[in-house]
Design an enzyme around this catalytic site. Structure first.
Site, short mmCIF file in Angstrom:
data_model
loop_
_atom_site.label_atom_id
_atom_site.label_comp_id
_atom_site.label_asym_id
_atom_site.label_seq_id
_atom_site.Cartn_x
_atom_site.Cartn_y
_atom_site.Cartn_z
N ASN A 1 8.56 38.05 32.18
CA ASN A 1 9.03 38.14 33.56
C ASN A 1 9.30 36.71 34.05
O ASN A 1 8.35 35.97 34.31
CB ASN A 1 7.96 38.81 34.43
CG ASN A 1 8.27 38.75 35.91
OD1 ASN A 1 9.41 38.49 36.30
ND2 ASN A 1 7.27 39.01 36.74
N TRP A 2 10.59 36.37 34.13
CA TRP A 2 10.93 34.99 34.52
C TRP A 2 10.78 34.75 36.01
O TRP A 2 10.92 33.63 36.49
CB TRP A 2 12.36 34.68 34.08
CG TRP A 2 12.46 34.32 32.62
CD1 TRP A 2 11.52 34.51 31.65
CD2 TRP A 2 13.59 33.71 31.96
NE1 TRP A 2 11.99 34.04 30.44
CE2 TRP A 2 13.25 33.55 30.59
CE3 TRP A 2 14.85 33.28 32.39
CZ2 TRP A 2 14.13 32.99 29.67
CZ3 TRP A 2 15.73 32.73 31.48
CH2 TRP A 2 15.37 32.58 30.12
N LYS A 3 10.55 35.79 36.80
CA LYS A 3 10.46 35.67 38.26
C LYS A 3 11.71 34.94 38.79
O LYS A 3 12.79 35.11 38.21
CB LYS A 3 9.17 34.96 38.66
CG LYS A 3 7.94 35.55 37.96
CD LYS A 3 6.67 35.10 38.57
CE LYS A 3 5.51 35.59 37.72
NZ LYS A 3 4.25 35.60 38.40
N HIS B 1 5.91 45.05 41.27
CA HIS B 1 5.14 43.83 40.95
C HIS B 1 4.36 43.42 42.19
O HIS B 1 4.85 43.56 43.32
CB HIS B 1 6.11 42.72 40.51
CG HIS B 1 5.39 41.54 39.91
ND1 HIS B 1 4.73 40.62 40.68
CD2 HIS B 1 5.23 41.15 38.63
CE1 HIS B 1 4.18 39.71 39.88
NE2 HIS B 1 4.47 40.01 38.63
N GLU C 1 3.85 40.68 43.53
CA GLU C 1 4.52 39.71 44.41
C GLU C 1 5.49 40.43 45.35
O GLU C 1 5.66 40.03 46.50
CB GLU C 1 5.23 38.65 43.56
CG GLU C 1 4.21 37.68 42.95
CD GLU C 1 4.65 37.00 41.67
OE1 GLU C 1 5.84 37.05 41.32
OE2 GLU C 1 3.77 36.41 41.01
N GLU D 1 -1.97 44.58 36.22
CA GLU D 1 -1.97 43.15 36.50
C GLU D 1 -2.91 42.86 37.67
O GLU D 1 -2.52 43.01 38.84
CB GLU D 1 -0.56 42.69 36.88
CG GLU D 1 0.47 42.93 35.81
CD GLU D 1 1.64 41.98 35.96
OE1 GLU D 1 1.87 41.19 35.05
OE2 GLU D 1 2.30 42.00 37.02
N GLY E 1 -0.60 34.06 37.43
CA GLY E 1 -0.18 32.68 37.67
C GLY E 1 -1.32 31.74 38.03
O GLY E 1 -1.09 30.63 38.49
N SER F 1 -1.81 35.76 33.41
CA SER F 1 -2.12 34.54 32.66
C SER F 1 -2.32 34.79 31.16
O SER F 1 -3.21 34.19 30.55
CB SER F 1 -3.34 33.84 33.26
OG SER F 1 -3.08 33.47 34.61
N GLY G 1 4.29 36.19 32.60
CA GLY G 1 5.08 35.41 33.55
C GLY G 1 5.33 34.01 33.03
O GLY G 1 6.22 33.77 32.20
N GLY G 2 4.51 33.07 33.47
CA GLY G 2 4.71 31.64 33.16
C GLY G 2 4.97 31.34 31.69
O GLY G 2 5.88 30.57 31.35
C1 PEP Z 1 3.61 38.27 35.95
O1 PEP Z 1 4.50 37.64 36.52
O2 PEP Z 1 3.71 39.49 35.89
C2 PEP Z 1 2.50 37.53 35.36
C3 PEP Z 1 1.56 38.20 34.75
O3 PEP Z 1 2.50 36.18 35.50
P1 PEP Z 1 1.58 35.11 34.70
O4 PEP Z 1 1.65 35.48 33.24
O5 PEP Z 1 2.21 33.79 34.97
O6 PEP Z 1 0.21 35.24 35.23
#
Ligand code: PEP
Length: 246
Positions: free
Chosen positions: A9-11, A92, A94, A162, A168, A207, A228-229
């Site tokens: 997930n590049w956000k 999500h 966010e 999640e 993040g 993470s 994500g990251g």
């Molecule tokens: C996400 O964006 O769904 C996520 C899990 O981010 P991260 O891996 O950066 O925690």
């Protein structure tokens, strides 16, 4: 037997210049037999010929629940399908926080995605305060009840657990907490969808990195990860894909 699925997930990150990372991930994914891999970049990159020619399934990070109409700034599931998307993340945390998305709205989005034959990844997860209060499983169960579509539709339903406090932040839930939650989610799926619930893949997100992925993937009901990251560069993402191969 469920195949592992690892989704990036590049956000709100990424540009045309960064699509080389997709090509590098696609090359590695071809080697990782038995693992499904996909990247969800921002809307603007979904239709890019570079992204599509990489041969990796490309997805979106949201869709509108309606087919079309007066919804300025939104994109429908049908439009995503036409642009080449194969999957879409809905609900999500966010978006639940920033766009105030309710469970009912998330369910409508997932239904729209499934109607168009997209894989719908429905996200659920508790806050840190809810976990500390001992309410994590109850909160996630409530989200599942409100957010999951009743009908299968054309597409595949996937659940992503999640914990909000792990996204993040570099914090991850303990393996025991992840195992407990995924088992509870599987129980809910079996109870409500019968055999079909046994085929739904449950991803962990929060993470996930190369150094914790293998421990998480070892649990029966952890069918992959939403990343994500660490999905922004092939150097960080490919080792997670490799860990899924076992
Ligand atoms: C996400 O964006 O769904 C996520 C899990 O981010 P991260 O891996 O950066 O925690």
């Amino acid at each position: 037997m469920r195949r592992k699925l690892v989704v990036g997930n590049w956000k709100m990150n990424g540009s045309l210049a960064q699509l080389g990372e997709v090509a590098a991930v696609a090359a590695a994914a071809k080697e990782a037999a038995g693992v499904d891999v996909a990247i969800c970049p921002p809307f603007t990159l979904i239709a890019s010929s570079v992204a599509r020619s990489a041969g990796l399934p490309i997805g979106a990070q949201d869709c509108h629940h309606a087919e079309s109409g007066a919804h300025t700034g939104n994109v429908s599931a049908g439009m995503l399908k036409e642009a080449g998307a194969r999957l879409v993340i809905v609900g999500h945390s966010e978006r639940r926080a920033e766009q105030h998305e309710s469970d009912a709205l998330v369910r409508a989005k997932a239904e729209a995605a499934l109607r168009h034959g997209l894989t719908a990844i429905v996200c659920v997860g508790e806050s840190e305060a809810q976990r500390e209060a001992g309410d994590a499983v109850a909160i996630v169960t409530r989200q599942l009840r409100g957010s999951l579509p009743a009908e299968a539709g054309e597409g595949e339903l996937v659940v992503a657990y999640e914990p909000i406090w792990a996204i993040g932040t570099g914090k991850t839930a303990t393996p025991a907490d992840v195992a407990e939650m995924h088992k509870a989610i599987r129980g809910h799926l079996l109870e409500n969808f019968g055999d079909r619930g046994g085929r739904v893949r449950i991803l962990y997100g929060g993470s996930v990195k190369a150094d914790n992925a293998a421990i998480l993937f070892a649990f029966d009901d952890v069918d992959g990860a939403l990343v994500g990251g660490a999905s922004l560069t092939a150097a960080q993402f490919v080792p997670i894909v490799e860990a899924a191969r076992g």
